[in-house]
Design a protein around this motif. Structure first.
Motif, PDB file in Angstrom:
ATOM      1  N   VAL A 200       0.885  -1.166   0.000  1.00  0.00           N
ATOM      2  CA  VAL A 200       0.000   0.000   0.000  1.00  0.00           C
ATOM      3  C   VAL A 200       0.925   1.218   0.000  1.00  0.00           C
ATOM      4  CG1 VAL A 200      -1.614   1.375   1.373  1.00  0.00           C
ATOM      5  CG2 VAL A 200      -1.918  -1.099   1.195  1.00  0.00           C
ATOM      6  N   TRP A 201       0.613   2.199  -0.830  1.00  0.00           N
ATOM      7  CA  TRP A 201       1.444   3.397  -0.895  1.00  0.00           C
ATOM      8  C   TRP A 201       0.678   4.578  -0.313  1.00  0.00           C
ATOM      9  CZ3 TRP A 201       6.532   3.588  -2.081  1.00  0.00           C
ATOM     10  CH2 TRP A 201       7.082   2.422  -2.619  1.00  0.00           C
ATOM     11  N   VAL A 202       1.358   5.382   0.474  1.00  0.00           N
ATOM     12  CA  VAL A 202       0.753   6.490   1.200  1.00  0.00           C
ATOM     13  C   VAL A 202       1.431   7.792   0.795  1.00  0.00           C
ATOM     14  CG1 VAL A 202       0.333   7.479   3.480  1.00  0.00           C
ATOM     15  CG2 VAL A 202       0.215   5.004   3.156  1.00  0.00           C
ATOM     16  N   SER A 203       0.649   8.826   0.547  1.00  0.00           N
ATOM     17  CA  SER A 203       1.167  10.185   0.331  1.00  0.00           C
ATOM     18  C   SER A 203       0.721  11.040   1.503  1.00  0.00           C
ATOM     19  CB  SER A 203       0.626  10.775  -0.967  1.00  0.00           C
ATOM     20  OG  SER A 203       0.821   9.911  -2.066  1.00  0.00           O
ATOM     21  N   GLU A 204       1.662  11.749   2.135  1.00  0.00           N
ATOM     22  CA  GLU A 204       1.321  12.538   3.317  1.00  0.00           C
ATOM     23  C   GLU A 204       2.023  13.887   3.283  1.00  0.00           C
ATOM     24  OE1 GLU A 204      -0.696  13.575   5.468  1.00  0.00           O
ATOM     25  OE2 GLU A 204      -0.684  11.928   6.919  1.00  0.00           O
ATOM     26  N   LEU A 215       3.790   0.714   2.625  1.00  0.00           N
ATOM     27  CA  LEU A 215       3.363  -0.067   3.781  1.00  0.00           C
ATOM     28  C   LEU A 215       3.036  -1.483   3.316  1.00  0.00           C
ATOM     29  CD1 LEU A 215       0.907   2.458   5.516  1.00  0.00           C
ATOM     30  CD2 LEU A 215       3.371   2.192   5.898  1.00  0.00           C
ATOM     31  N   ASP A 216       3.176  -2.428   4.222  1.00  0.00           N
ATOM     32  CA  ASP A 216       2.821  -3.805   3.899  1.00  0.00           C
ATOM     33  C   ASP A 216       1.308  -3.917   3.731  1.00  0.00           C
ATOM     34  OD1 ASP A 216       3.808  -6.829   4.019  1.00  0.00           O
ATOM     35  OD2 ASP A 216       1.937  -6.681   5.150  1.00  0.00           O
ATOM     36  N   LEU A 220       0.194  -3.412   7.259  1.00  0.00           N
ATOM     37  CA  LEU A 220       0.383  -1.962   7.183  1.00  0.00           C
ATOM     38  C   LEU A 220       1.643  -1.500   7.911  1.00  0.00           C
ATOM     39  CD1 LEU A 220      -3.253  -0.540   7.481  1.00  0.00           C
ATOM     40  CD2 LEU A 220      -1.936  -1.120   5.442  1.00  0.00           C
ATOM     41  N   ALA A 221       2.546  -2.416   8.191  1.00  0.00           N
ATOM     42  CA  ALA A 221       3.831  -2.033   8.768  1.00  0.00           C
ATOM     43  C   ALA A 221       4.675  -1.334   7.706  1.00  0.00           C
ATOM     44  CB  ALA A 221       4.569  -3.262   9.295  1.00  0.00           C
ATOM     45  N   ALA A 222       5.455  -0.338   8.136  1.00  0.00           N
ATOM     46  CA  ALA A 222       6.332   0.373   7.223  1.00  0.00           C
ATOM     47  C   ALA A 222       7.474  -0.522   6.791  1.00  0.00           C
ATOM     48  CB  ALA A 222       6.872   1.635   7.887  1.00  0.00           C
TER      49      ALA A 222
END
Length: 323
Positions: A200-204, A215-216, A220-222
């Motif tokens: 999973v890719w996150v933009s913040e 994230l996994d 959801l672990a980094a």
């Protein structure tokens, strides 16, 4: 479309076609009016158009219809349109109006239904009828967004309170129950993309800077720990507040508009580990804004007169073509 200046152009590439929206009311108008069009992707010729008395948020094709979020001053509305003619075939009022940037995804199809992120709640609607079949409160959330995998078997939600304290959550695609969570801190809800493969890719945005991170997909672990300030890796790339990770054509695309950005923050990559495949070279990399990725072309906005922009397209690099 490619030869006319547009105010705040937006592009959505869907299985039903390519759609372009822009603001037709003056920039300082209290009430925003927009136009939505379906275009020929190669020539830019308008094939259908619809004037709407609201702003336009996300555009999503699902269950034979085009679904559009339309926030106004008073409320947020969900519209169902014919994907060819753009005739409105349904309208639902969701709730109080909330700020929604174009980059945020508030619609996703998962678990056989249409999920809607509406600030401090999630709604599940049946398809194609859009009957509300579930409502989940997100305690203390001021903003939220969501994403699903292409099979609709996984749902990921980003949410945050007014101070930017929030989380990325993996939820059951049928019931919305939380299955995993990862805490984040920024200025608003983290923009989520995926799951794809095992990621999973996150933009913040954090206020001064921003980052994208892998994230996994299950836990959801980094990946390899959290983002460390000043360290750019394949799985954590820092940039400006507008740095964005999106998924298209089975690849990860990391983009931003900033003089300091350059080609290293405009590239396509392997979605599993973030390994860069090729840079995206636009004519004015410090000014051109990537809007959407199609199978064979990149749509971007180039500076136009006054506050307007021109819609342009560029061929996708060979290494970034659909797989």
């Amino acid at each position: 479309m490619f030869g006319h200046p547009l105010l705040s152009p937006q592009v959505a590439v869907t299985p039903s076609g390519v759609y372009v929206a822009w603001q037709v009311s003056p920039p300082d108008s209290a009430a925003v009016h927009s136009e939505l069009t379906r275009i020929d992707a190669a020539t830019g010729r308008i094939q259908a158009r619809r004037r709407l008395g609201t702003a336009i948020g996300q555009v999503l094709a699902a269950a034979g219809s085009l679904w559009v979020t339309a926030p106004s001053i008073a409320s947020r509305t969900l519209l169902r349109l014919n994907p060819d003619s753009l005739k409105v075939t349904g309208r639902w009022r969701l709730g109080a109006a909330r700020f929604q940037a174009w980059g945020y995804q508030v619609l996703a199809v998962a678990g056989g239904g249409l999920w809607v992120a509406d600030g401090n709640r999630l709604l599940r609607l049946s398809l194609p009828g859009a009957r509300v079949t579930g409502s989940i409160i997100l305690p203390r959330a001021a903003s939220s967004d969501l994403s699903a995998n292409t099979a609709g078997t996984a749902l990921v939600v980003g949410e945050a309170d007014g101070g930017g304290r929030g989380a990325v959550q993996r939820r059951d695609p049928a019931t919305g129950a939380i299955l995993a969570s990862h805490l984040v801190l920024g200025v608003s809800a983290p923009v989520v993309a995926g799951p794809i493969d095992s990621a999973v890719w996150v933009s913040e945005a954090t206020g001064m800077m921003g980052y994208v991170q892998r994230l996994d997909a299950a836990t959801l672990a980094a990946h390899k720990g959290t983002c460390a300030e000043g360290r750019n890796t394949n799985t954590c790339m820092e940039g400006s507040n507008d740095i964005t990770a999106r998924l298209a054509n089975g690849l990860l695309w990391v983009t931003q508009v900033e003089v300091a950005g350059g080609k290293i923050r405009n590239y396509c990559a392997e979605p599993s580990d973030g390994h860069a495949l090729a840079p995206i070279r636009l004519p004015q990399p410090a000014l051109d804004e990537i809007l959407a990725i199609a199978p064979h072309r990149i749509f971007y906005a180039a500076p136009g007169p006054t506050a307007s922009q021109y819609l342009r397209q560029e061929a996708i690099p060979a290494a970034c073509r659909a797989r």
